[in-house]
Scaffold this motif. Structure first.
Motif, mmCIF file in Angstrom:
data_model
loop_
_atom_site.group_PDB
_atom_site.id
_atom_site.type_symbol
_atom_site.label_atom_id
_atom_site.label_comp_id
_atom_site.label_asym_id
_atom_site.label_seq_id
_atom_site.Cartn_x
_atom_site.Cartn_y
_atom_site.Cartn_z
ATOM 1 N N ALA A 153 -65.712 -20.053 -21.428
ATOM 2 C CA ALA A 153 -66.979 -19.932 -21.030
ATOM 3 C C ALA A 153 -67.401 -18.922 -20.437
ATOM 4 O O ALA A 153 -68.616 -18.077 -20.529
ATOM 5 C CB ALA A 153 -67.352 -21.232 -19.815
ATOM 6 N N TYR A 154 -66.520 -18.245 -19.500
ATOM 7 C CA TYR A 154 -66.881 -16.772 -18.776
ATOM 8 C C TYR A 154 -67.011 -15.969 -19.700
ATOM 9 O O TYR A 154 -67.667 -14.863 -19.705
ATOM 10 C CB TYR A 154 -65.695 -16.687 -17.523
ATOM 11 N N ILE A 155 -66.004 -15.753 -20.671
ATOM 12 C CA ILE A 155 -65.852 -14.615 -21.766
ATOM 13 C C ILE A 155 -67.184 -14.797 -22.512
ATOM 14 O O ILE A 155 -67.761 -13.716 -22.771
ATOM 15 C CB ILE A 155 -64.628 -14.898 -22.526
ATOM 16 N N PHE A 156 -67.773 -16.035 -23.073
ATOM 17 C CA PHE A 156 -68.557 -15.942 -24.028
ATOM 18 C C PHE A 156 -69.875 -15.704 -23.376
ATOM 19 O O PHE A 156 -70.663 -14.727 -23.730
ATOM 20 C CB PHE A 156 -68.861 -17.400 -24.239
ATOM 21 N N ALA A 157 -70.079 -16.036 -22.094
ATOM 22 C CA ALA A 157 -71.244 -15.492 -21.356
ATOM 23 C C ALA A 157 -71.503 -14.028 -21.336
ATOM 24 O O ALA A 157 -72.710 -13.339 -21.578
ATOM 25 C CB ALA A 157 -71.455 -15.880 -19.877
ATOM 26 N N HIS A 158 -70.273 -13.324 -21.074
ATOM 27 C CA HIS A 158 -70.617 -11.708 -21.123
ATOM 28 C C HIS A 158 -70.703 -11.366 -22.589
ATOM 29 O O HIS A 158 -71.509 -10.341 -22.780
ATOM 30 C CB HIS A 158 -68.974 -11.394 -20.486
ATOM 31 N N LEU A 159 -69.924 -11.746 -23.578
ATOM 32 C CA LEU A 159 -69.662 -11.204 -24.988
ATOM 33 C C LEU A 159 -71.262 -11.775 -25.500
ATOM 34 O O LEU A 159 -71.898 -10.842 -26.313
ATOM 35 C CB LEU A 159 -68.742 -11.893 -25.723
ATOM 36 N N ALA A 160 -71.760 -12.717 -25.189
ATOM 37 C CA ALA A 160 -73.136 -13.083 -25.797
ATOM 38 C C ALA A 160 -74.322 -12.428 -25.281
ATOM 39 O O ALA A 160 -75.012 -12.083 -26.059
ATOM 40 C CB ALA A 160 -73.339 -14.629 -25.412
ATOM 41 N N LEU A 161 -74.270 -12.117 -24.079
ATOM 42 C CA LEU A 161 -75.278 -11.123 -23.555
ATOM 43 C C LEU A 161 -75.086 -9.805 -24.204
ATOM 44 O O LEU A 161 -76.312 -9.203 -24.662
ATOM 45 C CB LEU A 161 -75.208 -11.139 -22.173
ATOM 46 N N ILE A 162 -73.960 -8.965 -24.257
ATOM 47 C CA ILE A 162 -73.832 -8.046 -25.057
ATOM 48 C C ILE A 162 -74.405 -8.089 -26.263
ATOM 49 O O ILE A 162 -74.811 -7.196 -26.940
ATOM 50 C CB ILE A 162 -72.155 -7.603 -24.867
ATOM 51 N N ARG A 163 -74.052 -8.867 -27.188
ATOM 52 C CA ARG A 163 -74.337 -9.062 -28.325
ATOM 53 C C ARG A 163 -75.870 -9.289 -28.733
ATOM 54 O O ARG A 163 -76.514 -8.681 -29.397
ATOM 55 C CB ARG A 163 -73.516 -10.165 -29.210
ATOM 56 N N SER A 164 -76.358 -10.246 -27.835
ATOM 57 C CA SER A 164 -77.809 -10.604 -28.163
ATOM 58 C C SER A 164 -79.065 -9.924 -27.357
ATOM 59 O O SER A 164 -80.088 -9.841 -28.015
ATOM 60 C CB SER A 164 -78.027 -12.314 -27.641
ATOM 61 N N MET A 165 -78.662 -9.194 -26.061
ATOM 62 C CA MET A 165 -79.678 -8.628 -25.640
ATOM 63 C C MET A 165 -80.183 -7.398 -26.578
ATOM 64 O O MET A 165 -79.086 -6.741 -26.977
ATOM 65 C CB MET A 165 -79.164 -8.117 -24.130
ATOM 66 N N PRO A 166 -81.387 -6.954 -26.568
ATOM 67 C CA PRO A 166 -81.665 -5.887 -27.367
ATOM 68 C C PRO A 166 -81.696 -4.708 -26.675
ATOM 69 O O PRO A 166 -82.401 -3.856 -26.529
ATOM 70 C CB PRO A 166 -83.236 -5.984 -27.623
ATOM 71 N N ILE A 167 -80.288 -4.372 -26.125
ATOM 72 C CA ILE A 167 -80.126 -3.113 -25.470
ATOM 73 C C ILE A 167 -79.242 -2.131 -26.316
ATOM 74 O O ILE A 167 -78.401 -2.549 -27.484
ATOM 75 C CB ILE A 167 -79.179 -3.317 -24.143
#
Length: 294
Positions: free
Chosen positions: A196-210
């Protein structure tokens, strides 16, 4: 009970890292806690907050919330060995020290991302001028955090620290990639709170338009990208179908949408100023006429 969280976007139930971690934990446990979207905070408390309706109490911080849920038998780590539990503690610390820091740098200290992603996000949540004040406050917090972790010299140019930050996160992404290998989850076929903790980080890295080196480094690790996509699709299927990283214009906080809102707001503001000016002038003329007659 209810979970107070930041609102979602970019195909995720929350754009706040800590809120997303707790939501994912609940989903992986099969526990659908009601979500209440808040504007940045709940009664002055930093999100996420778990409110307990039966006692009117509340719990803050992800770990306190998860520990409470575990006490209520909402858990998924009972199958893990003591060795695995110690690995969870070590890897959580590693992620917090590197991935979290790198993500905050990319979001808040990169000027392009700050102007085009984070400011629009805060403008959609807070009214002016509070949106700017809150964003500036968060930016200062991130700057102080980075300096405290990577430099003892307060006068150092912070941009000189960025290579160290991203180099460390790159190494730790590779460690995560090696640990995951070809498994469905970190410890095999069954998820843990670490997932859950890993996904939260990776999902934001992947999904945010940064735009950032962190995003590029993750993109080179195929198993981490597949893992993030797999977990996203499994536990948030409806949101996953609504958004892909290739289509950021669907974002609720997209600059295009906020520019339209800002333009409309400017027109309304000008109309109000013009109305006030005309009304004030009429009153002034009437006052002068009354003075002349008196």
């Amino acid at each position: 009970m209810e979970l107070q969280v930041w609102k979602g976007d970019w195909g995720l139930p929350s754009v706040d890292l800590q809120s997303l971690a707790v939501i994912t934990y609940c989903k992986m446990c099969g526990h659908d806690v009601p979500l209440v979207e808040c504007k940045g905070a709940w009664n002055g408390k930093r999100l996420p907050v778990l409110t307990l309706s039966e006692t009117e109490e509340y719990l803050e911080t992800p770990q306190n919330i998860i520990n409470f849920l575990i006490s209520k038998e909402v858990q998924m780590d009972e199958h893990l060995s003591p060795k695995h539990m110690s690995e969870i503690a070590a890897m959580t610390s590693m992620i917090t020290d590197s991935l979290y820091t790198s993500l905050m740098v990319a979001m808040w200290l990169d000027e392009h991302n700050y102007q085009n992603v984070m400011l629009p996000l805060y403008k959609a949540v807070y009214k002016l001028p509070l949106s700017y004040l809150k964003a500036m406050q968060m930016r200062r917090y991130v700057k102080c955090m980075v300096l405290s972790r990577f430099s003892l010299d307060d006068n150092v140019e912070i941009s000189s620290i960025y290579p160290k930050v991203f180099e460390k996160s790159k190494r730790n992404l590779q460690i995560l990639s090696t640990k995951l290998s070809g498994n469905q989850f970190i410890f095999g076929k069954v998820p843990s709170q670490l997932d859950a903790y890993i996904f939260a980080h990776l999902a934001l890295i992947r999904s945010m338009p940064i735009k950032s080196q962190l995003k590029d480094d993750m993109g080179k690790l195929a198993n981490l990208c597949e893992y993030t996509q797999r977990v996203h699709k499994k536990y948030f299927p409806k949101l996953f179908r609504q958004f892909t990283p290739e289509n950021p214009e669907k974002s609720l906080f997209s600059p295009q949408m906020l520019n339209q809102v800002a333009s409309a707001s400017a027109v309304v503001l000008l109309a109000v100023i013009f109305f006030w000016y005309r009304t004030d002038n009429k009153l002034l003329i009437n006052d002068k006429k009354m003075e002349q007659h008196s």
